[in-house]
Enzyme design. Structure first.
Site, PDB file in Angstrom:
ATOM      1  N   GLY D 127       0.823  -1.204   0.000  1.00  0.00           N
ATOM      2  CA  GLY D 127       0.000   0.000   0.000  1.00  0.00           C
ATOM      3  C   GLY D 127       0.856   1.252   0.000  1.00  0.00           C
ATOM      4  N   TYR D 128       1.595   1.401  -1.067  1.00  0.00           N
ATOM      5  CA  TYR D 128       2.506   2.550  -1.191  1.00  0.00           C
ATOM      6  C   TYR D 128       1.943   3.598  -2.137  1.00  0.00           C
ATOM      7  CZ  TYR D 128       6.681   0.899   1.268  1.00  0.00           C
ATOM      8  OH  TYR D 128       7.576   0.543   2.217  1.00  0.00           O
ATOM      9  N   SER D 129       1.779   3.178  -3.395  1.00  0.00           N
ATOM     10  CA  SER D 129       1.414   4.136  -4.446  1.00  0.00           C
ATOM     11  C   SER D 129      -0.002   4.648  -4.260  1.00  0.00           C
ATOM     12  CB  SER D 129       1.499   3.469  -5.808  1.00  0.00           C
ATOM     13  OG  SER D 129       2.804   3.051  -6.057  1.00  0.00           O
ATOM     14  N   GLU D 244      16.056  -5.014  -1.564  1.00  0.00           N
ATOM     15  CA  GLU D 244      16.333  -6.024  -2.578  1.00  0.00           C
ATOM     16  C   GLU D 244      17.054  -5.351  -3.733  1.00  0.00           C
ATOM     17  OE1 GLU D 244      17.226  -8.597  -3.225  1.00  0.00           O
ATOM     18  OE2 GLU D 244      15.649 -10.051  -3.657  1.00  0.00           O
ATOM     19  N   GLU D 383      13.425   6.511 -16.077  1.00  0.00           N
ATOM     20  CA  GLU D 383      13.855   7.903 -15.954  1.00  0.00           C
ATOM     21  C   GLU D 383      14.317   8.213 -14.527  1.00  0.00           C
ATOM     22  OE1 GLU D 383      11.035   6.940 -17.486  1.00  0.00           O
ATOM     23  OE2 GLU D 383      11.561   7.404 -19.552  1.00  0.00           O
TER      24      GLU D 383
END
Lengths: 372, 396, 372, 396
Positions: D127-129, D244, D383
């Site tokens: 649940g990051y983005s 990682e 990018e």
């Protein structure tokens, strides 16, 4: 698998780095490349560190180092664009002679090559040839305890610096290799500068007579010896190129930090940042492929060895091309001039594609292996 | 919309082709096809051949002695000349300062200089770039100080192409140091055959010396040699740089180099087999043909719409033209392969007694590759061009 | 040479642009692509503007427009990703039938095709074929005043929308082309969706009997007719793709201006600016190549015509691939979703590479011409 | 420096290879090689096979039930599993929240969750983005408001991979709205099996639904589910993302897809001839082999030096890994050619009664191409990675 330099490798590369930075500055390097003759002092300083005898086993008074050390050393040489005949003599000719069953040649030459007092080069290409490494028009005839050689060789790497040349010739329909003194009667060595700061020579052999003892190998053994010279040459050249890329990325990064345009250092422009990042990316992959090439030298299966070496050669050449172009572009106009050394690196990295089999040649080898 | 060539256009193409075949001196053609260095006189001879035919200024209106050709005709002319082996037209007079004088110069400057440009009585060079100001003209440092009779100019210019032959320089110099960077710049015509002018060649990667540094040390410029108004040079500079929209693509060059590439590929043996039979090379040649056909059609579209202001297409032409020229040079080098390795810059001189150990074109092939890297740098780098394009799309 | 639209071209493209923007919105377009059957209303609205009869000569109640107009029209259709069978029917089948010497077919079909009341498609590919356009396993037998067809055809473009299919078959060892009603006895048409929002069909012909009058052409004439269908199809598809690129560049530019990240609009990032500039560059070159393809249609020399068409096809496919990838990358995650129409353009531009001869096929044609 | 594999390493490689061959369920292997969709249970079955062997957590220390393998062993394991047709290990527990709990979690959180990760008793998701905050975590908007028993969380998460199966989410939420953007964020463990949680699949280009949007609407999180300290979630998030370094390259995936590519090329006829005899395709396969060999050697170098902090190499691995995966997918599509045209997402289901009109792999080949475009976007776009590299070199 272990990528950490051991103590000896660390000491050797440290010394080499100091030597190169002291004595292979751009002016020194260019001046030597402008000369036909070998600069004995520069050459000896490399030999004194063990560079010339790296691959020569201890019983021939060398150091018998692993392929891993070969990579470590040539990375350093590449950083300084060292143009002395390390690859033609200490790598290719050495690997070739080591394949010989002629113990006399080995005993006589290898110690001299290891100490730096003898430089050799391999004269294998002939007019009309590009990638082939078998002789076609140079012929050897055996009579009365000696061999007589006739023919032409081209693009002999640092040929004019060599005291002896390994010459390939057709003998009774097979490949044969001879060790020929550069000043033998009938030898004509014509020296040229090259685009990338080396020298090369055309060699004409007009009834050159050598002793029977000058035969290094013939038949399959000669083909194998030549192949071994090429294999070792490719591995060393990949490392040399990766070293050159490393330094060129450094030089370019430094320039971007220093040079200002439109009121800001070039390093502030995201497009230039990313192009620099691409250079680093290619350099890291090329360095990895130089390691792959070194692992190949320890590979006993011939097909797999060639496969890995060809993979490495194609990949390193491509990275060199890309990094060279980017370095010039990022420098702008000044990168097009001979004032900076950017162009020296660019040219070295470009021409490595053509030496020891060009990309088309190595891709073909790989494609043949692919079909099985 | 009609996408076919009309009869007039076809006839014109033939006329130019036949003229070049008949009138271009053979020694010049040979040099061009062999990529040998042209000397000053080679350029002048060709210009005078054209001038004699009335074609001395293909991009000028008739009233100034030009041909009055439309953009399509100019494009046809450029392509046919290049394919026939003619040297490129010197751009400094015809393409750069000439049009500026026509638009902004006094009648007396026009009378004095324009007609002489057609026959290269004066060899012009450019005095725009300075060390430290490549694509960034606003930061230029050369100063012109007013005296009673005119200006005294001090400064340094660089990247002056063929400046070693030049009689005259059109030069940007700062005449007002208080003004904003882009203000206070004037455009001066400087006679280089006077004390205080030092020209030093800049050796490039391939050992060539086509570009120069020019030092101006208390150099005198009479007031009459000021173009237009003082301090408005920036306007003229922009006009000069924006004037030629299609020539920058180098389409003629591309056509000729493609021809040379194909000839090389047919004649060169790679380990016994003609290079042209190599599958990889064939694809590369086909792909560069695609690029050239696309570039030429884009040029035609731009030329046909030349009444519209310069759009992003001009930058696209510059970017692609550069890339194609670079790719062609790279392919020529690839065809020659390892034979391009030996190299001495003197082998590039036409009268060099010795031209190296390789095949006829070998040395030049690799030198050409290195030299062509300049095309994505000069005249606004590829990066600058892309920023221009992006600004036009994004309106920022 | 003149690149300015004449009055008729301007009116036609203006009307078409309005129609497409009104009726080919993303939802409308996707809904229609989800259906097997042709949306008669949408199709008729195109036909009413003259799209279906563009290439049909006036004597067959069409408009007999030039290749230049073909480009202008398909640029507009491509902008809206129009998936109705314009290319298979109004371009390919039309060009093919125009090559026929069978005046009855022309008189009967062309007016119907021009008015929009008849849709056709060309069934030429067979299982196992990819680029070949000659029939191999579909056979026709002539007996008692009729032909009996047996075989399978694959990937017939909008095949299920077609009232009649042009079927290629081997007749006495030569190519023959037949006009077969889609509902003829023995015809089984299986319809599939495609990745890029078209439909295609597999067609099985099991003892399909057609009248002698259904023979469009045979022998060289049939091969030429098929080639003409392909040539016209390629030219139209190049324009369609260039139109799609044009719109995709617009969509992407708009997104960069709107979307903010790290506190700034994406349009502020130089790397993204330059990637957008590259997209525009490729789009302009692809548009130019669409013009080249159109000039090719007017070229009388067959080799030169094919050369120009193949150059265009390869180039446009490559530009489409590059622009599609860039558009998704510049959109980031949201570009990967079906929520935006970016993916619709990307997929259309990707699959055009494979239709009407893939890049490998067209490069081969060009390479053969190169060797002469 | 020793560039050869030692006997132990070689033996280990064989052991893994044989294990995968023997123990991986055949139906799963088939799905993987055919690029069909795996269902929830496929993943769980494979995890439990590994756990039974004691290999449930290849990247964990022994004390937490892991294998304690060194980075080279982990790499060998990854490659051999992938080549053998095993599904990738679910990264959410093992690679992401697991290591964070080991380093920053309380003993009770560790006891509660860690061992269950080895057998996927809980399916975790990320649940990051958030919409509007892709690569830019600092701008996240989900809020956790303190109450007497814990937090009430409100907000929206997106790009939640395989979230449709998830029992638990580790979630970044803002606990202090006054603080600077990167401060005031906390890391919470949220039980998704409660009211207020809505999971909506996001349909992607290829018609797949691997990613989801998750709405959190007054969702309760007890205090005990706070990882580490309140407002210090940013530190944990960075650790999680940076933990990682080599898995991101997808080297195992690359090896397997290369194998599949070669099989396809050998089996597929292009107009009667095996694709593998096509000159262009051969070169492309050779070139991608080069890329994979280079990537693997770089991985080995990075893995062997894992005691050093993350350098630009991690970003290089991410960039190249993405590109190679994309190129492999593109080549597979090219081999299948026009037969990839017909497509229906249901054909990707293993039990679909009908799998489309083309050859066995045709539909999946084109779907794979479109799907793989995500690799240069997720986990930090190419990018963003290049900017990270540049900053490291330029020190800006």
């Amino acid at each position: 698998m272990d990528f950490t330099y051991n103590d000896e490798q660390r000491m050797l590369t440290d010394s080499l780095r100091r030597l190169v930075s002291d004595s292979w500055g751009v002016e020194q390097r260019r001046e030597r490349a402008g000369q036909s003759a070998l600069d004995q002092k520069a050459w000896q300083s490399l030999a004194d560190l063990g560079v010339a005898g790296l691959l020569v086993p201890e019983r021939y008074e060398g150091f018998g180092e692993s392929p891993a050390t070969l990579v470590a050393v040539h990375l350093e040489l590449g950083k300084g664009l060292v143009s002395e005949p390390v690859i033609p003599s200490a790598v290719m000719a050495t690997a070739l002679v080591l394949n010989s069953a002629n113990e006399q040649i080995k005993t006589e030459c290898l110690p001299l090559m290891a100490s730096g007092s003898l430089v050799c080069s391999v004269a294998y290409l002939e007019p009309g040839q590009r990638n082939a490494c078998r002789p076609a028009t140079t012929h050897a005839v055996h009579e009365a305890g000696s061999y007589t050689l006739n023919g032409r060789k081209k693009l002999v790497w640092q040929g004019a610096s060599a005291g002896k040349l390994v010459v390939s010739a057709v003998l009774n329909g097979e490949t044969a290799l001879f060790l020929v003194p550069a000043d033998a009667q009938g030898m004509a060595v014509q020296d040229f500068p090259t685009m990338d700061g080396y020298r090369c020579a055309d060699v004409e052999l007009d009834h050159v007579v050598v002793d029977e003892a000058a035969l290094i190998a013939q038949g399959q053994a000669a083909d194998d010896a030549l192949a071994s010279a090429m294999d070792h040459g490719v591995a060393a050249m990949c490392a040399h190129a990766a070293g050159a890329m490393d330094r060129l990325v450094e030089i370019t990064a430094e320039y971007l930090k220093t040079r200002r345009q439109f009121g800001r250092p070039l390093a502030d422009f995201q497009v230039l940042q990313h192009r620099l990042a691409d250079m680093l990316l290619h350099k890291e992959l090329a360095t990895s492929m130089a390691y792959v090439a070194a692992t190949a030298l320890g590979e006993s299966d011939a097909a797999e060895r060639r496969r890995l070496l060809s993979l490495a050669k194609v990949s390193v050449a491509q990275a060199g091309c890309s990094i060279g172009q980017s370095a010039v572009q990022l420098h702008g106009g000044i990168g097009m001039t001979a004032e900076l050394e950017v162009g020296d690196y660019f040219k070295r990295l470009t021409h490595m594609d053509f030496l020891l089999g060009d990309t088309d040649f190595h891709l073909r080898r790989l494609e043949e292996l692919l079909e099985g | 919309m009609d996408l076919t060539w009309n009869a007039q256009e076809i006839a014109f193409r033939h006329e130019v082709r036949e003229f070049v075949q008949a009138e271009l001196p053979a020694d010049i053609r040979t040099k061009v096809f062999r990529h040998q260095r042209l000397d000053k006189n080679d350029y002048i001879r060709w210009h005078r051949v054209l001038a004699a035919k009335g074609w001395g200024a293909p991009n000028w209106p008739v009233e100034f002695g030009g041909t009055g050709w439309n953009p399509l005709q100019r494009l046809i002319f450029e392509i046919e000349c290049a394919k026939g082996g003619a040297p490129r037209l010197l751009p400094f007079g015809l393409g750069m300062i000439g049009p500026v004088l026509m638009k902004y110069g006094s009648k007396s400057l026009q009378d004095r200089f324009l007609s002489r440009m057609l026959t290269v009585e004066d060899w012009w060079c450019q005095g725009y770039s300075e060390p430290g100001a490549g694509s960034d003209l606003a930061s230029l440092k050369t100063r012109a100080t007013r005296t009673d009779d005119g200006y005294v100019v001090n400064g340094q210019k660089t990247w002056t192409t063929l400046g070693q032959y030049a009689d005259w320089m059109f030069c940007l110099a700062r005449t007002d140091t208080e003004a904003k960077p882009q203000r206070g710049i004037s455009l001066l015509l400087i006679d280089l055959r006077q004390p205080g002018v030092t020209v030093r060649p800049i050796r490039t990667l391939d050992g060539g010396v086509d570009v120069n540094e020019v030092w101006l040390d208390d150099v005198n410029v009479p007031f009459e040699n000021l173009v237009g108004n003082e301090n408005e040079g920036w306007t003229y500079a922009k006009y000069l740089l924006g004037h030629e929209r299609t020539g920058i693509a180098g389409i003629g060059h591309c056509h000729r180099e493609l021809q040379i590439l194909k000839t090389l590929a047919a004649q060169t043996l790679i380990d016994g087999e003609p290079a042209i039979r190599n599958a990889r090379l064939k694809e590369k040649i086909v792909r560069i043909e695609i690029d050239i056909v696309a570039l030429e059609m884009l040029l035609l579209r731009v030329a046909a719409n030349s009444d519209q202001g310069p759009g992003p297409q001009a930058s696209i032409l510059k970017i692609r033209g550069s890339e194609i020229q670079q790719d062609l040079a790279m392919l020529q080098m690839e065809v020659m392969g390892v034979d391009t390795w030996p190299y001495d810059p003197v082998w590039m001189e036409a009268d060099a007694a010795f031209s190296g150990p390789g095949a006829e074109f070998a040395a030049a092939a690799s030198a050409g590759y290195f030299d062509m890297r300049k095309t994505s740098i000069y005249g606004g780098t590829t990066e600058v061009q892309k920023t221009i394009i992006a600004k036009m799309i994004l309106g920022s």
